[in-house]
Scaffold this active site. Sequence first.
Site, PDB file in Angstrom:
ATOM      1  CE1 TYR A  63     -30.377  20.017  14.967  1.00  0.00           C
ATOM      2  CE2 TYR A  63     -29.452  22.164  15.678  1.00  0.00           C
ATOM      3  CZ  TYR A  63     -30.677  21.455  15.144  1.00  0.00           C
ATOM      4  OH  TYR A  63     -31.543  22.129  14.740  1.00  0.00           O
ATOM      5  NE  ARG A  66     -32.484  15.436  19.994  1.00  0.00           N
ATOM      6  CZ  ARG A  66     -32.330  16.067  21.352  1.00  0.00           C
ATOM      7  NH1 ARG A  66     -31.836  17.336  21.434  1.00  0.00           N
ATOM      8  NH2 ARG A  66     -32.276  15.327  22.572  1.00  0.00           N
ATOM      9  CD  GLN A  96     -41.712  17.831   6.922  1.00  0.00           C
ATOM     10  OE1 GLN A  96     -41.847  18.892   7.315  1.00  0.00           O
ATOM     11  NE2 GLN A  96     -42.826  16.835   6.704  1.00  0.00           N
ATOM     12  CG  ASN A  97     -37.939  12.532   9.731  1.00  0.00           C
ATOM     13  OD1 ASN A  97     -38.524  13.492  10.145  1.00  0.00           O
ATOM     14  ND2 ASN A  97     -38.514  11.435   9.781  1.00  0.00           N
ATOM     15  CG  ASP A  99     -34.226   9.894  11.247  1.00  0.00           C
ATOM     16  OD1 ASP A  99     -34.302   9.303  10.182  1.00  0.00           O
ATOM     17  OD2 ASP A  99     -35.329  10.290  11.905  1.00  0.00           O
ATOM     18  CG  HIS A 114     -35.854  20.426   6.839  1.00  0.00           C
ATOM     19  ND1 HIS A 114     -37.413  20.101   7.601  1.00  0.00           N
ATOM     20  CD2 HIS A 114     -36.409  21.351   5.978  1.00  0.00           C
ATOM     21  CE1 HIS A 114     -38.221  20.865   7.065  1.00  0.00           C
ATOM     22  NE2 HIS A 114     -37.783  21.421   5.950  1.00  0.00           N
ATOM     23  N   GLY A 182     -46.590  10.827   9.191  1.00  0.00           N
ATOM     24  CA  GLY A 182     -45.879  11.362  10.264  1.00  0.00           C
ATOM     25  C   GLY A 182     -45.510  12.807  10.291  1.00  0.00           C
ATOM     26  CB  THR A 183     -45.189  15.730   8.100  1.00  0.00           C
ATOM     27  OG1 THR A 183     -45.211  17.024   8.222  1.00  0.00           O
ATOM     28  CG2 THR A 183     -46.305  15.266   7.145  1.00  0.00           C
ATOM     29  CB  SER A 184     -47.616  18.685  12.582  1.00  0.00           C
ATOM     30  OG  SER A 184     -46.509  19.458  12.185  1.00  0.00           O
TER      31      SER A 184
HETATM   32  P1  NAD Z   1     -44.016  17.454  13.785  1.00  0.00           P
HETATM   33  O1  NAD Z   1     -43.395  17.068  14.916  1.00  0.00           O
HETATM   34  O2  NAD Z   1     -44.365  18.737  13.648  1.00  0.00           O
HETATM   35  O3  NAD Z   1     -45.380  16.660  13.559  1.00  0.00           O
HETATM   36  C1  NAD Z   1     -45.239  14.997  14.049  1.00  0.00           C
HETATM   37  C2  NAD Z   1     -46.636  14.544  13.340  1.00  0.00           C
HETATM   38  O4  NAD Z   1     -46.228  12.849  13.680  1.00  0.00           O
HETATM   39  C3  NAD Z   1     -47.591  14.622  14.251  1.00  0.00           C
HETATM   40  O5  NAD Z   1     -48.432  14.989  13.368  1.00  0.00           O
HETATM   41  C4  NAD Z   1     -47.896  13.515  14.881  1.00  0.00           C
HETATM   42  O6  NAD Z   1     -49.397  13.245  15.187  1.00  0.00           O
HETATM   43  C5  NAD Z   1     -47.059  12.407  14.112  1.00  0.00           C
HETATM   44  N1  NAD Z   1     -47.024  11.356  14.803  1.00  0.00           N
HETATM   45  C6  NAD Z   1     -46.884  11.013  16.187  1.00  0.00           C
HETATM   46  N2  NAD Z   1     -46.513   9.743  16.360  1.00  0.00           N
HETATM   47  C7  NAD Z   1     -46.536   8.974  15.366  1.00  0.00           C
HETATM   48  C8  NAD Z   1     -46.229   7.879  14.811  1.00  0.00           C
HETATM   49  N3  NAD Z   1     -46.079   6.616  15.642  1.00  0.00           N
HETATM   50  N4  NAD Z   1     -46.676   7.343  13.716  1.00  0.00           N
HETATM   51  C9  NAD Z   1     -46.794   8.236  12.548  1.00  0.00           C
HETATM   52  N5  NAD Z   1     -47.060   9.464  13.002  1.00  0.00           N
HETATM   53  C10 NAD Z   1     -46.866   9.823  14.176  1.00  0.00           C
HETATM   54  O7  NAD Z   1     -42.964  16.926  12.452  1.00  0.00           O
HETATM   55  P2  NAD Z   1     -42.692  17.400  10.989  1.00  0.00           P
HETATM   56  O8  NAD Z   1     -44.152  17.830  10.512  1.00  0.00           O
HETATM   57  O9  NAD Z   1     -41.975  16.472  10.419  1.00  0.00           O
HETATM   58  O10 NAD Z   1     -41.924  18.875  11.332  1.00  0.00           O
HETATM   59  C11 NAD Z   1     -40.859  18.974  12.494  1.00  0.00           C
HETATM   60  C12 NAD Z   1     -39.546  19.219  11.954  1.00  0.00           C
HETATM   61  O11 NAD Z   1     -38.678  19.053  13.018  1.00  0.00           O
HETATM   62  C13 NAD Z   1     -39.034  18.850  10.648  1.00  0.00           C
HETATM   63  O12 NAD Z   1     -38.896  19.656   9.965  1.00  0.00           O
HETATM   64  C14 NAD Z   1     -37.929  18.016  11.042  1.00  0.00           C
HETATM   65  O13 NAD Z   1     -36.613  18.465  10.420  1.00  0.00           O
HETATM   66  C15 NAD Z   1     -37.602  18.248  12.613  1.00  0.00           C
HETATM   67  N6  NAD Z   1     -37.579  17.039  13.366  1.00  0.00           N
HETATM   68  C16 NAD Z   1     -36.875  15.812  12.835  1.00  0.00           C
HETATM   69  C17 NAD Z   1     -36.880  14.831  13.539  1.00  0.00           C
HETATM   70  C18 NAD Z   1     -36.297  13.790  13.174  1.00  0.00           C
HETATM   71  O14 NAD Z   1     -35.341  13.876  12.111  1.00  0.00           O
HETATM   72  N7  NAD Z   1     -36.424  12.266  13.275  1.00  0.00           N
HETATM   73  C19 NAD Z   1     -37.361  14.753  14.811  1.00  0.00           C
HETATM   74  C20 NAD Z   1     -37.944  15.930  15.249  1.00  0.00           C
HETATM   75  C21 NAD Z   1     -37.872  16.899  14.557  1.00  0.00           C
END
Ligand code: NAD
Length: 242
Positions: A63, A66, A96-97, A99, A114, A182-184
């Site tokens: 972390y 990160r 969910q981020n 950051d 989160h 931007g979420t899967s």
């Molecule tokens: P995920 O990684 O499961 O899914 C990411 C999604 O973003 C995918 O569907 C992908 O196709 C899409 N994507 C990729 N590039 C993109 C772009 N340029 N613009 C828009 N969409 C784009 O992410 P999630 O569903 O948020 O789940 C992951 C978990 O991991 C979260 O709960 C989070 O807490 C954590 N996480 C957070 C961060 C952060 O804070 N930035 C980074 C990685 C993981």
Amino acid sequence: MIRLFLYHYSMKKVVVFSGAGMSAESGIQTFRDSDGLWEQHRVEDVATPEAWRTDPDLVTKFYNERRKRILESVPNAAHREISELEKLADVHIVTQNIDDLHERAGSSNVLHLHGNIRFAKSSGPNQEREYFEIDGWELTHNDLCPDGHRLRPHVVWFGEAVPAYEDAAEVLSKADILIVIGTSLQVHPAAGLIHYASMATHKYIIDPNANNLSVSNDFIKIAGGASEGIDQVMREIQKIVS
Ligand code: NAD
């Protein structure tokens, strides 16, 4: 004062539900895109309570890396456009981020489902009581909570409860317009939140993989990156709210 309140009251409520892809254009790697590994680590080794019990130094180091990366990053065009939308609508973000790029772009109402990596909390039994802002990027084994327990990142790990879930569901249930970005939709229970937006008359999902994401038929799918997709949605929202 009264006029200002009435103006705000009459504004459409736009809820943005964001995930890791929101920050991809800021150079922060997403989670699902990399073969089930998160920055070359198995999730079980760095983002679970078991991982903390087994190797708190590894989890802290993960972390810290990160956090350092996030501090070096800046909000992208999509974060900025969402912040600008506050001039036209009552905007609420559920992210969910972990950051803080929405806040640094200037958004006012951001709910972190989160947690927020810039903060730490006790690893003891009373961990939801107090959060401490981390000075800089590094947390060490010497950083203790006033209760004597080691400080851990203020993030929700896999297998932990999501304390902000009910507040987030309440926000989504009042949405006139929902933008999912931007979420899967693979991480639960977060993914289920979109079902609370039953009042929303307009729903958008922005993701390069939008066409393969499982959402109801009333979503308009925009297959593209965050800034490109937000540009398109903003043009539509401007017509709806004006
Ligand atoms: P995920 O990684 O499961 O899914 C990411 C999604 O973003 C995918 O569907 C992908 O196709 C899409 N994507 C990729 N590039 C993109 C772009 N340029 N613009 C828009 N969409 C784009 O992410 P999630 O569903 O948020 O789940 C992951 C978990 O991991 C979260 O709960 C989070 O807490 C954590 N996480 C957070 C961060 C952060 O804070 N930035 C980074 C990685 C993981």
